[in-house]
Write a protein that holds these residues in place. Structure first.
Motif, PDB file in Angstrom:
ATOM      1  N   VAL A  71      10.898  72.741  14.626  1.00 52.23           N
ATOM      2  CA  VAL A  71      10.920  73.810  13.628  1.00 52.23           C
ATOM      3  C   VAL A  71      10.047  73.464  12.425  1.00 52.23           C
ATOM      4  O   VAL A  71       9.298  74.296  11.922  1.00 52.23           O
ATOM      5  CB  VAL A  71      12.367  74.101  13.162  1.00 52.23           C
ATOM      6  N   GLU A  72      10.128  72.218  11.977  1.00 50.30           N
ATOM      7  CA  GLU A  72       9.417  71.813  10.762  1.00 50.30           C
ATOM      8  C   GLU A  72       7.990  71.319  11.025  1.00 50.30           C
ATOM      9  O   GLU A  72       7.222  71.139  10.080  1.00 50.30           O
ATOM     10  CB  GLU A  72      10.201  70.704  10.043  1.00 50.30           C
ATOM     11  N   CYS A  73       7.640  71.089  12.285  1.00 50.84           N
ATOM     12  CA  CYS A  73       6.296  70.598  12.602  1.00 50.84           C
ATOM     13  C   CYS A  73       5.239  71.626  12.189  1.00 50.84           C
ATOM     14  O   CYS A  73       5.291  72.774  12.628  1.00 50.84           O
ATOM     15  CB  CYS A  73       6.179  70.316  14.101  1.00 50.84           C
ATOM     16  N   PRO A  74       4.267  71.241  11.358  1.00 50.85           N
ATOM     17  CA  PRO A  74       3.255  72.203  10.923  1.00 50.85           C
ATOM     18  C   PRO A  74       2.349  72.697  12.050  1.00 50.85           C
ATOM     19  O   PRO A  74       1.691  73.727  11.913  1.00 50.85           O
ATOM     20  CB  PRO A  74       2.448  71.433   9.869  1.00 50.85           C
ATOM     21  N   LYS A  75       2.332  71.980  13.164  1.00 50.16           N
ATOM     22  CA  LYS A  75       1.499  72.385  14.295  1.00 50.16           C
ATOM     23  C   LYS A  75       2.330  72.928  15.463  1.00 50.16           C
ATOM     24  O   LYS A  75       1.788  73.206  16.539  1.00 50.16           O
ATOM     25  CB  LYS A  75       0.642  71.204  14.775  1.00 50.16           C
ATOM     26  N   GLY A  76       3.634  73.071  15.262  1.00 50.24           N
ATOM     27  CA  GLY A  76       4.484  73.664  16.292  1.00 50.24           C
ATOM     28  C   GLY A  76       4.547  72.867  17.578  1.00 50.24           C
ATOM     29  O   GLY A  76       4.648  73.448  18.669  1.00 50.24           O
ATOM     30  N   ILE A  77       4.493  71.535  17.491  1.00 46.75           N
ATOM     31  CA  ILE A  77       4.567  70.695  18.687  1.00 46.75           C
ATOM     32  C   ILE A  77       5.917  70.924  19.374  1.00 46.75           C
ATOM     33  O   ILE A  77       6.967  70.856  18.750  1.00 46.75           O
ATOM     34  CB  ILE A  77       4.404  69.204  18.328  1.00 46.75           C
ATOM     35  N   SER A  78       5.875  71.184  20.675  1.00 47.53           N
ATOM     36  CA  SER A  78       7.073  71.556  21.425  1.00 47.53           C
ATOM     37  C   SER A  78       7.928  70.345  21.806  1.00 47.53           C
ATOM     38  O   SER A  78       7.411  69.259  22.100  1.00 47.53           O
ATOM     39  CB  SER A  78       6.672  72.308  22.698  1.00 47.53           C
ATOM     40  N   LEU A  79       9.250  70.585  21.840  1.00 43.53           N
ATOM     41  CA  LEU A  79      10.190  69.567  22.329  1.00 43.53           C
ATOM     42  C   LEU A  79       9.902  69.193  23.779  1.00 43.53           C
ATOM     43  O   LEU A  79      10.322  68.134  24.247  1.00 43.53           O
ATOM     44  CB  LEU A  79      11.627  70.094  22.236  1.00 43.53           C
ATOM     45  N   GLU A  80       9.200  70.055  24.478  1.00 45.14           N
ATOM     46  CA  GLU A  80       8.816  69.784  25.865  1.00 45.14           C
ATOM     47  C   GLU A  80       8.099  68.440  25.973  1.00 45.14           C
ATOM     48  O   GLU A  80       8.195  67.750  26.995  1.00 45.14           O
ATOM     49  CB  GLU A  80       7.901  70.912  26.352  1.00 45.14           C
ATOM     50  N   ASN A  81       7.411  68.053  24.906  1.00 41.60           N
ATOM     51  CA  ASN A  81       6.676  66.789  24.934  1.00 41.60           C
ATOM     52  C   ASN A  81       7.608  65.580  24.935  1.00 41.60           C
ATOM     53  O   ASN A  81       7.259  64.530  25.477  1.00 41.60           O
ATOM     54  CB  ASN A  81       5.713  66.722  23.746  1.00 41.60           C
ATOM     55  N   ILE A  82       8.779  65.720  24.329  1.00 39.78           N
ATOM     56  CA  ILE A  82       9.761  64.636  24.378  1.00 39.78           C
ATOM     57  C   ILE A  82      10.281  64.479  25.807  1.00 39.78           C
ATOM     58  O   ILE A  82      10.412  63.366  26.319  1.00 39.78           O
ATOM     59  CB  ILE A  82      10.931  64.899  23.406  1.00 39.78           C
ATOM     60  N   ALA A  83      10.542  65.617  26.466  1.00 36.97           N
ATOM     61  CA  ALA A  83      10.996  65.581  27.858  1.00 36.97           C
ATOM     62  C   ALA A  83       9.940  64.940  28.751  1.00 36.97           C
ATOM     63  O   ALA A  83      10.261  64.146  29.648  1.00 36.97           O
ATOM     64  CB  ALA A  83      11.311  66.995  28.340  1.00 36.97           C
ATOM     65  N   ARG A  84       8.678  65.263  28.481  1.00 36.22           N
ATOM     66  CA  ARG A  84       7.594  64.688  29.298  1.00 36.22           C
ATOM     67  C   ARG A  84       7.488  63.187  29.066  1.00 36.22           C
ATOM     68  O   ARG A  84       7.280  62.417  30.013  1.00 36.22           O
ATOM     69  CB  ARG A  84       6.264  65.375  28.969  1.00 36.22           C
ATOM     70  N   MET A  85       7.650  62.748  27.822  1.00 36.34           N
ATOM     71  CA  MET A  85       7.617  61.318  27.533  1.00 36.34           C
ATOM     72  C   MET A  85       8.754  60.595  28.252  1.00 36.34           C
ATOM     73  O   MET A  85       8.553  59.524  28.838  1.00 36.34           O
ATOM     74  CB  MET A  85       7.725  61.072  26.029  1.00 36.34           C
ATOM     75  N   ASN A  86       9.948  61.188  28.237  1.00 37.93           N
ATOM     76  CA  ASN A  86      11.085  60.580  28.934  1.00 37.93           C
ATOM     77  C   ASN A  86      10.818  60.486  30.430  1.00 37.93           C
ATOM     78  O   ASN A  86      11.168  59.495  31.074  1.00 37.93           O
ATOM     79  CB  ASN A  86      12.353  61.395  28.670  1.00 37.93           C
ATOM     80  N   SER A  87      10.199  61.523  30.985  1.00 39.30           N
ATOM     81  CA  SER A  87       9.860  61.531  32.411  1.00 39.30           C
ATOM     82  C   SER A  87       8.835  60.450  32.732  1.00 39.30           C
ATOM     83  O   SER A  87       8.966  59.716  33.721  1.00 39.30           O
ATOM     84  CB  SER A  87       9.321  62.915  32.808  1.00 39.30           C
ATOM     85  N   GLU A  88       7.811  60.356  31.879  1.00 39.21           N
ATOM     86  CA  GLU A  88       6.772  59.338  32.073  1.00 39.21           C
ATOM     87  C   GLU A  88       7.368  57.929  31.956  1.00 39.21           C
ATOM     88  O   GLU A  88       7.003  57.028  32.705  1.00 39.21           O
ATOM     89  CB  GLU A  88       5.665  59.519  31.029  1.00 39.21           C
ATOM     90  N   PHE A  89       8.302  57.766  31.027  1.00 35.38           N
ATOM     91  CA  PHE A  89       8.915  56.454  30.826  1.00 35.38           C
ATOM     92  C   PHE A  89       9.765  56.073  32.029  1.00 35.38           C
ATOM     93  O   PHE A  89       9.762  54.925  32.486  1.00 35.38           O
ATOM     94  CB  PHE A  89       9.772  56.464  29.559  1.00 35.38           C
ATOM     95  N   LEU A  90      10.467  57.049  32.587  1.00 34.36           N
ATOM     96  CA  LEU A  90      11.302  56.795  33.765  1.00 34.36           C
ATOM     97  C   LEU A  90      10.447  56.384  34.964  1.00 34.36           C
ATOM     98  O   LEU A  90      10.732  55.417  35.659  1.00 34.36           O
ATOM     99  CB  LEU A  90      12.122  58.047  34.111  1.00 34.36           C
ATOM    100  N   LYS A  91       9.342  57.109  35.159  1.00 33.09           N
ATOM    101  CA  LYS A  91       8.411  56.780  36.249  1.00 33.09           C
ATOM    102  C   LYS A  91       7.840  55.385  36.059  1.00 33.09           C
ATOM    103  O   LYS A  91       7.723  54.603  37.015  1.00 33.09           O
ATOM    104  CB  LYS A  91       7.283  57.812  36.321  1.00 33.09           C
ATOM    105  N   ALA A  92       7.446  55.069  34.814  1.00 32.60           N
ATOM    106  CA  ALA A  92       6.871  53.771  34.538  1.00 32.60           C
ATOM    107  C   ALA A  92       7.882  52.640  34.773  1.00 32.60           C
ATOM    108  O   ALA A  92       7.521  51.553  35.241  1.00 32.60           O
ATOM    109  CB  ALA A  92       6.368  53.722  33.087  1.00 32.60           C
ATOM    110  N   SER A  93       9.143  52.901  34.483  1.00 32.01           N
ATOM    111  CA  SER A  93      10.200  51.903  34.671  1.00 32.01           C
ATOM    112  C   SER A  93      10.388  51.573  36.134  1.00 32.01           C
ATOM    113  O   SER A  93      10.609  50.416  36.520  1.00 32.01           O
ATOM    114  CB  SER A  93      11.517  52.405  34.082  1.00 32.01           C
ATOM    115  N   PHE A  94      10.273  52.583  36.990  1.00 33.74           N
ATOM    116  CA  PHE A  94      10.420  52.359  38.439  1.00 33.74           C
ATOM    117  C   PHE A  94       9.239  51.576  38.993  1.00 33.74           C
ATOM    118  O   PHE A  94       9.371  50.833  39.959  1.00 33.74           O
ATOM    119  CB  PHE A  94      10.551  53.688  39.179  1.00 33.74           C
ATOM    120  N   LYS A  95       8.065  51.760  38.355  1.00 34.87           N
ATOM    121  CA  LYS A  95       6.878  51.049  38.816  1.00 34.87           C
ATOM    122  C   LYS A  95       6.901  49.582  38.403  1.00 34.87           C
ATOM    123  O   LYS A  95       6.107  48.772  38.856  1.00 34.87           O
ATOM    124  CB  LYS A  95       5.611  51.709  38.262  1.00 34.87           C
ATOM    125  N   GLY A  96       7.801  49.263  37.471  1.00 37.35           N
ATOM    126  CA  GLY A  96       7.903  47.886  37.011  1.00 37.35           C
ATOM    127  C   GLY A  96       6.867  47.606  35.954  1.00 37.35           C
ATOM    128  O   GLY A  96       6.518  46.492  35.675  1.00 37.35           O
TER     129      GLY A  96
END
Length: 251
Positions: free
Chosen positions: A226-251
């Motif tokens: 809401v407060e982000c001046p560029k309207g960055i979406s929360l979707e990016n947090i979900a994507r980071m969590n997904s990327e982190f999970l994938k990276a964790s499985f790869k070791g």
């Protein structure tokens, strides 16, 4: 609207190790067409003319691009308007006789340097931990349209890349979380083929550095978006969590 007379309550702190306090000032004849920073310039000119120390605040481009103008105004990062930085906030958002409270962005990972200026080098260290690609970008470069990227991915990567690193998300979050910022920086690479070479190490290193800097965790309140001046979406947090999970499985 006629020009405004305002009361400003501003956080004054001489240095990082000094105890700060709110100090009240009066400014008069402020035009509704001024930007918030222009109003601060008027105050500082007034202070200098009376032999007082001007209020220190960050600014650079004054065009909503650099993200330097980090002020917490009336309890909101960058003030009461939406989709703007402080330099794009206009005084017409306020009324004659208003009292305006102005503070620095408050977070343990953003220590105050002086008055309204905070140290946001923690963001730089997070980016240095993984915000780069090793593919050839100079000399023997590949023609841009030789690598096919789905338009939806390109658009989402560009949306993430609009993050200016101002820190409004951190200042707004009750946990002082940097996950919207880090999510945006991870996403802008994760969505493009050029970012795949370092994908695994990038997300692990950037998240590790984020934690090391002392930022809090995300509890999905959504105030950051809401407060982000560029309207960055929360979707990016979900994507980071997904990327982190994938990276964790790869070791």
């Amino acid at each position: 609207m006629s020009n405004m007379n305002l009361t400003l309550k501003i956080w004054r702190q001489k240095g990082a190790n000094d105890k700060g306090k709110m100090v009240e000032y009066k400014v008069t004849d402020i035009s509704e067409h001024m930007s918030f920073l222009e109003m601060m310039d008027v105050l500082n000119e007034q202070l200098v003319n009376t032999g007082e120390e001007p209020v220190a605040f960050d600014h650079d481009c004054r065009e909503g691009i650099c993200g330097m103008c980090s002020m917490y105004i009336n309890g909101e990062a960058h003030g009461p308007d939406r989709g703007v930085t402080t330099c794009q906030l206009h005084m017409r958002m306020f009324n004659d006789g208003d009292t305006i409270t102005i503070e620095p962005f408050r977070a343990a990972a953003f220590p105050v340097i002086k008055d309204l200026v905070v140290d946001r080098s923690s963001f730089e260290r997070i980016q240095q931990a993984g915000g780069y690609i090793s593919v050839n970008t100079s000399g023997n470069t590949t023609d841009a349209n030789a690598i096919l990227v789905p338009k939806e991915n390109a658009d989402k990567a560009m949306d993430a890349a609009t993050c200016i690193g101002c820190g409004a998300c951190v200042a707004t979050c009750k946990n002082s979380s940097a996950m919207l910022f880090v999510g945006a920086k991870v996403s802008q690479y994760a969505l493009l083929p050029q970012g795949q070479v370092e994908a695994t190490e990038r997300v692990k290193n950037m998240v590790a550095q984020m934690d090391l800097e002392g930022f809090g965790n995300c509890t999905n309140t959504g105030a950051c978006e809401v407060e982000c001046p560029k309207g960055i979406s929360l979707e990016n947090i979900a994507r980071m969590n997904s990327e982190f999970l994938k990276a964790s499985f790869k070791g």
